[in-house]
Design a protein around this motif. Structure first.
Motif, PDB file in Angstrom:
ATOM      1  N   ILE A 168     -24.604  10.480   0.922  1.00  0.00           N
ATOM      2  CA  ILE A 168     -25.899   9.801   0.862  1.00  0.00           C
ATOM      3  C   ILE A 168     -26.087   8.985   2.139  1.00  0.00           C
ATOM      4  CG2 ILE A 168     -27.307   8.129  -0.399  1.00  0.00           C
ATOM      5  CD1 ILE A 168     -25.648   8.807  -2.881  1.00  0.00           C
ATOM      6  N   PRO A 169     -27.191   9.159   2.842  1.00  0.00           N
ATOM      7  CA  PRO A 169     -27.414   8.379   4.067  1.00  0.00           C
ATOM      8  C   PRO A 169     -27.453   6.888   3.773  1.00  0.00           C
ATOM      9  CG  PRO A 169     -28.997  10.174   3.885  1.00  0.00           C
ATOM     10  CD  PRO A 169     -28.290  10.096   2.575  1.00  0.00           C
ATOM     11  N   TYR A 170     -26.783   6.117   4.613  1.00  0.00           N
ATOM     12  CA  TYR A 170     -26.829   4.661   4.477  1.00  0.00           C
ATOM     13  C   TYR A 170     -27.229   4.060   5.816  1.00  0.00           C
ATOM     14  CZ  TYR A 170     -25.683  -0.207   3.946  1.00  0.00           C
ATOM     15  OH  TYR A 170     -25.774  -1.573   3.927  1.00  0.00           O
ATOM     16  N   ARG A 457     -21.681  19.335  -4.537  1.00  0.00           N
ATOM     17  CA  ARG A 457     -21.603  18.263  -3.544  1.00  0.00           C
ATOM     18  C   ARG A 457     -22.450  18.601  -2.317  1.00  0.00           C
ATOM     19  NH1 ARG A 457     -16.631  18.454  -3.251  1.00  0.00           N
ATOM     20  NH2 ARG A 457     -16.314  19.650  -1.353  1.00  0.00           N
ATOM     21  N   ALA A 458     -23.115  17.592  -1.784  1.00  0.00           N
ATOM     22  CA  ALA A 458     -23.917  17.781  -0.579  1.00  0.00           C
ATOM     23  C   ALA A 458     -23.018  18.065   0.619  1.00  0.00           C
ATOM     24  CB  ALA A 458     -24.750  16.530  -0.303  1.00  0.00           C
ATOM     25  N   ALA A 459     -23.476  18.904   1.533  1.00  0.00           N
ATOM     26  CA  ALA A 459     -22.694  19.240   2.727  1.00  0.00           C
ATOM     27  C   ALA A 459     -22.386  17.995   3.551  1.00  0.00           C
ATOM     28  CB  ALA A 459     -23.445  20.265   3.573  1.00  0.00           C
ATOM     29  N   ALA A 460     -23.267  17.007   3.472  1.00  0.00           N
ATOM     30  CA  ALA A 460     -23.061  15.778   4.238  1.00  0.00           C
ATOM     31  C   ALA A 460     -21.777  15.067   3.838  1.00  0.00           C
ATOM     32  CB  ALA A 460     -24.250  14.837   4.042  1.00  0.00           C
ATOM     33  N   ALA A 461     -21.346  15.252   2.584  1.00  0.00           N
ATOM     34  CA  ALA A 461     -20.119  14.592   2.124  1.00  0.00           C
ATOM     35  C   ALA A 461     -18.876  15.178   2.783  1.00  0.00           C
ATOM     36  CB  ALA A 461     -20.004  14.713   0.606  1.00  0.00           C
ATOM     37  N   ASP A 462     -18.958  16.417   3.266  1.00  0.00           N
ATOM     38  CA  ASP A 462     -17.813  17.082   3.891  1.00  0.00           C
ATOM     39  C   ASP A 462     -17.845  17.013   5.415  1.00  0.00           C
ATOM     40  OD1 ASP A 462     -16.821  17.909   1.390  1.00  0.00           O
ATOM     41  OD2 ASP A 462     -18.226  19.583   1.364  1.00  0.00           O
ATOM     42  N   THR A 463     -18.888  16.436   5.954  1.00  0.00           N
ATOM     43  CA  THR A 463     -19.022  16.375   7.407  1.00  0.00           C
ATOM     44  C   THR A 463     -18.080  15.321   7.986  1.00  0.00           C
ATOM     45  OG1 THR A 463     -21.363  16.959   7.179  1.00  0.00           O
ATOM     46  CG2 THR A 463     -20.659  16.049   9.294  1.00  0.00           C
ATOM     47  N   PRO A 464     -17.224  15.691   8.925  1.00  0.00           N
ATOM     48  CA  PRO A 464     -16.329  14.690   9.542  1.00  0.00           C
ATOM     49  C   PRO A 464     -17.132  13.600  10.235  1.00  0.00           C
ATOM     50  CG  PRO A 464     -15.674  16.937  10.141  1.00  0.00           C
ATOM     51  CD  PRO A 464     -17.009  17.042   9.473  1.00  0.00           C
ATOM     52  N   LEU A 465     -16.525  12.431  10.341  1.00  0.00           N
ATOM     53  CA  LEU A 465     -17.232  11.292  10.937  1.00  0.00           C
ATOM     54  C   LEU A 465     -17.660  11.562  12.376  1.00  0.00           C
ATOM     55  CD1 LEU A 465     -15.257   8.206   9.557  1.00  0.00           C
ATOM     56  CD2 LEU A 465     -17.617   8.849   9.049  1.00  0.00           C
ATOM     57  N   TYR A 466     -16.816  12.308  13.118  1.00  0.00           N
ATOM     58  CA  TYR A 466     -17.179  12.550  14.517  1.00  0.00           C
ATOM     59  C   TYR A 466     -18.429  13.415  14.604  1.00  0.00           C
ATOM     60  CZ  TYR A 466     -15.146  17.298  14.363  1.00  0.00           C
ATOM     61  OH  TYR A 466     -14.867  18.608  14.075  1.00  0.00           O
ATOM     62  N   HIS A 468     -20.743  13.417  12.047  1.00  0.00           N
ATOM     63  CA  HIS A 468     -21.785  12.580  11.446  1.00  0.00           C
ATOM     64  C   HIS A 468     -22.432  11.672  12.489  1.00  0.00           C
ATOM     65  CE1 HIS A 468     -23.772  10.297   8.257  1.00  0.00           C
ATOM     66  NE2 HIS A 468     -23.388   9.195   8.869  1.00  0.00           N
ATOM     67  N   PHE A 469     -21.613  11.161  13.405  1.00  0.00           N
ATOM     68  CA  PHE A 469     -22.132  10.260  14.438  1.00  0.00           C
ATOM     69  C   PHE A 469     -22.380  10.979  15.765  1.00  0.00           C
ATOM     70  CE2 PHE A 469     -19.905   7.237  11.593  1.00  0.00           C
ATOM     71  CZ  PHE A 469     -20.976   6.412  11.316  1.00  0.00           C
ATOM     72  N   TYR A 470     -22.415  12.324  15.750  1.00  0.00           N
ATOM     73  CA  TYR A 470     -22.718  13.140  16.927  1.00  0.00           C
ATOM     74  C   TYR A 470     -21.731  12.926  18.082  1.00  0.00           C
ATOM     75  CZ  TYR A 470     -27.243  13.406  14.520  1.00  0.00           C
ATOM     76  OH  TYR A 470     -28.223  13.584  13.579  1.00  0.00           O
ATOM     77  N   LEU A 471     -20.513  12.510  17.762  1.00  0.00           N
ATOM     78  CA  LEU A 471     -19.561  12.207  18.830  1.00  0.00           C
ATOM     79  C   LEU A 471     -19.180  13.458  19.611  1.00  0.00           C
ATOM     80  CD1 LEU A 471     -17.201   9.645  17.030  1.00  0.00           C
ATOM     81  CD2 LEU A 471     -19.164   9.192  18.515  1.00  0.00           C
ATOM     82  N   ASP A 472     -19.044  14.605  18.914  1.00  0.00           N
ATOM     83  CA  ASP A 472     -18.692  15.850  19.610  1.00  0.00           C
ATOM     84  C   ASP A 472     -19.829  16.309  20.521  1.00  0.00           C
ATOM     85  OD1 ASP A 472     -20.277  16.277  17.376  1.00  0.00           O
ATOM     86  OD2 ASP A 472     -19.358  18.204  16.868  1.00  0.00           O
ATOM     87  N   ILE A 473     -21.082  16.189  20.036  1.00  0.00           N
ATOM     88  CA  ILE A 473     -22.234  16.582  20.859  1.00  0.00           C
ATOM     89  C   ILE A 473     -22.360  15.660  22.071  1.00  0.00           C
ATOM     90  CG2 ILE A 473     -24.757  16.741  20.900  1.00  0.00           C
ATOM     91  CD1 ILE A 473     -24.626  17.613  17.996  1.00  0.00           C
ATOM     92  N   MET A 474     -22.216  14.353  21.816  1.00  0.00           N
ATOM     93  CA  MET A 474     -22.301  13.409  22.939  1.00  0.00           C
ATOM     94  C   MET A 474     -21.171  13.641  23.935  1.00  0.00           C
ATOM     95  SD  MET A 474     -23.643   9.785  21.335  1.00  0.00           S
ATOM     96  CE  MET A 474     -22.401   9.642  20.057  1.00  0.00           C
ATOM     97  N   GLY A 475     -19.989  14.020  23.411  1.00  0.00           N
ATOM     98  CA  GLY A 475     -18.862  14.314  24.291  1.00  0.00           C
ATOM     99  C   GLY A 475     -19.149  15.514  25.181  1.00  0.00           C
ATOM    100  N   VAL A 476     -19.689  16.599  24.566  1.00  0.00           N
ATOM    101  CA  VAL A 476     -20.029  17.802  25.339  1.00  0.00           C
ATOM    102  C   VAL A 476     -21.099  17.485  26.377  1.00  0.00           C
ATOM    103  CG1 VAL A 476     -21.089  20.083  25.188  1.00  0.00           C
ATOM    104  CG2 VAL A 476     -19.337  19.422  23.528  1.00  0.00           C
ATOM    105  N   LEU A 477     -22.130  16.751  25.942  1.00  0.00           N
ATOM    106  CA  LEU A 477     -23.205  16.404  26.873  1.00  0.00           C
ATOM    107  C   LEU A 477     -22.694  15.512  28.007  1.00  0.00           C
ATOM    108  CD1 LEU A 477     -26.152  15.699  24.398  1.00  0.00           C
ATOM    109  CD2 LEU A 477     -25.814  17.716  25.836  1.00  0.00           C
TER     110      LEU A 477
END
Length: 518
Positions: A168-170, A457-466, A468-477
């Protein structure tokens, strides 16, 4: 003809029996206000013909044949009327410690119970297990051992640790926080508060409560997976919300709003209370601070402020009060240490409700269309108070601001006929649902049993934190931008170096020509 009727009746009974489920309810928390809500749901399951076994501190005195109690009564003192009316950061910090200590106690007491252990040892077969979601995940360990699908239940809004496990988004900017003011429109200061206390409560829960429960379970069973993993396997969460009161939330489909199912039909009053309320020419105002908060802990100044307001208004007052120390004329104030709250709120002569904004009383007020003056103190009450104000059900008076003038202004607002008419419209919207809330709760419980092999269960519950916070995308960019910058810088340096080489060659030619002349 009689034989045909007998055969028809028998066939219905057989179908009814065939559809009956074996349901286990695990409610280890020893708070009266919580179980009063759950009891209505459990008896609703029984009335549908299901066989229900309940682990709790509140065994039924006269249970139906298909209701079976595993009693924890007597192991812990029942929580009732012992919380002071105090609101501060200290109170909030102590609430976190309270949740931690009671969660640990509830787990230990439940697992020490021989009947609970025998239930697990016998590998009893259940079609679905219903567990309270509050201060402990210990019940998930029992559900795991019994290998049955799990449905979670709450008697309040979400706790801070439930958002992540359910996907659930918080966001502090618009999602109300369980223990703090501000609702869906917090100030910057309130958002800072939320961030700090969100970290505080989740840290306590993950690193103290869950670890403690895991260790307690390990004393009896050596194969319990991490409790947070088991919690994420929960099929559904039946949350005590309805968007008419609590506002629209971004819930996934496995989080079902069932707010209000505990509210019963109001019965006729009797005796002196009936005479008092029906003899009020200008109506009555009902005052109650619930089953947990002790009203006598109000300071004398604040009690006097309430009494002064009574003298200024033409209405009569009914107050849930623990003793007879209030010196008010009998034709103005009726007190009692127990009062039939639903029957009072359901009476047409009740015009307003002064409350601590507990979820039980709030849903009863909106059910019967009674405007509220909310004075939230602890737990989910600040969030409920904000919902009361934002929905139009009532107004808030913070305890620090409780004085004669503020309280009188609040009462005059909610007693205004236009305001009361608006609350009646809100109540109509509250009731306008495709199914009754109790039927909704029972339906999704049965659904979980029918489709136990599916994961909702929603897919969002299984999404790793990195992720969830776009850390991998920001890292690639970032890396891509870095590489592009470096390549561009290299090309630029090469371009600058070429003219220099030509100039050097030209100078060399000039030097050689000059040397030949000489």
């Amino acid at each position: 003809m009689k034989s045909i009727i007998l055969a028809f009746t028998l066939s219905i009974a057989l179908v009814h029996t065939a559809n009956a489920l074996n349901i286990l309810g695990i409610f280890p928390y020893h708070g009266t206000s919580h179980f009063l809500v759950f009891r209505v749901y459990l008896l609703g399951l029984v009335n549908k013909g299901h066989n229900v076994t309940v682990i709790s501190h509140f065994p039924e005195k006269n249970p139906p044949p298909n209701y079976h109690s595993i009693s924890l009564a007597g192991t812990l003192e029942i929580l009732k009327d012992d919380m002071p009316i105090e609101k501060s950061y200290k109170t909030i910090f102590n609430t976190g410690l309270f949740l931690t200590s009671t969660g640990k106690e509830n787990c230990e007491v439940m697992l020490k119970n021989k009947k609970v252990r025998d239930l697990v040892h016998s590998k009893a077969k259940f079609d679905v297990i219903v567990v309270e979601q509050f201060n402990s995940d210990c019940a998930f360990g029992i559900a795991y051992k019994l290998n049955a699908p799990v449905v979670g239940m709450m008697s309040h809004i979400l706790m801070p640790w439930h958002y992540r496990r359910l996907g659930i988004p918080y966001n502090t900017a618009y999602v109300p926080f369980h223990f703090l003011e501000g609702g869906s429109k917090p100030t910057l200061y309130q958002r800072i508060e939320r961030v700090i206390f969100d970290v505080y409560f989740r840290t306590l829960y993950y690193f103290v409560t869950q670890r403690s429960d895991q260790n307690t379970l390990a004393q009896y069973y050596d194969d319990i997976p991490p409790l947070e993993d088991l919690a994420r396997e929960m099929k559904f969460l039946l949350v005590y919300h309805n968007f008419v009161l609590t506002g629209s939330r971004l819930f996934p489909p496995n989080v079902i709003e069932v707010g209000g199912y505990h509210v019963a039909r109001a019965k006729s009053l009797a005796g002196a209370l009936k005479t008092f309320i029906e003899g009020a020419k200008h109506g009555v105002v009902y005052i109650s601070f619930g089953s947990v908060i002790n009203p006598t802990s109000l300071s004398p100044e604040k009690v006097q402020a309430i009494m002064d307001v009574m003298s200024q208004l033409p209405q009569r007052f009914i107050w849930k009060w623990n003793n007879k120390t209030l010196a008010v004329a009998h034709d103005k104030l009726y007190t009692g240490n127990w009062l039939p709250q639903i029957d009072i709120l359901g009476h047409p002569n009740t015009l307003a409700f002064f409350s601590h904004a507990g979820m039980g009383g709030t849903t009863e007020a909106i059910h019967y269309g009674v405007p509220m003056v909310a004075m939230p103190v602890l737990g989910d009450q600040p969030a409920n108070g904000a919902a009361i104000e934002e929905s139009g059900l009532g107004v808030q008076v913070q305890i620090k601001d409780l004085n004669k003038d503020n309280l009188l202004a609040a009462f005059r607002k909610v007693l205004d006929p236009k305001f009361r008419e608006g609350v009646k419209q809100i109540s109509k919207a509250w009731h306008d649902r495709p199914m009754r809330p109790l039927d909704t709760a029972i339906y999704w419980t049965e659904y979980a049993a029918r489709h136990r092999n599916f994961t909702f269960r929603a897919a969002a519950a299984d999404t790793p934190l990195y992720q969830h916070f776009y850390l991998d995308i920001m890292g690639v960019l970032f890396i891509s931008l870095y590489v592009i910058t470096k390549v561009f810088s290299l090309l630029l340096s090469l371009c600058k170096s070429k003219p220099t080489v030509k100039t050097v060659k030209a100078n060399d030619k000039k030097t050689s020509k000059k040397s030949k002349r000489e």
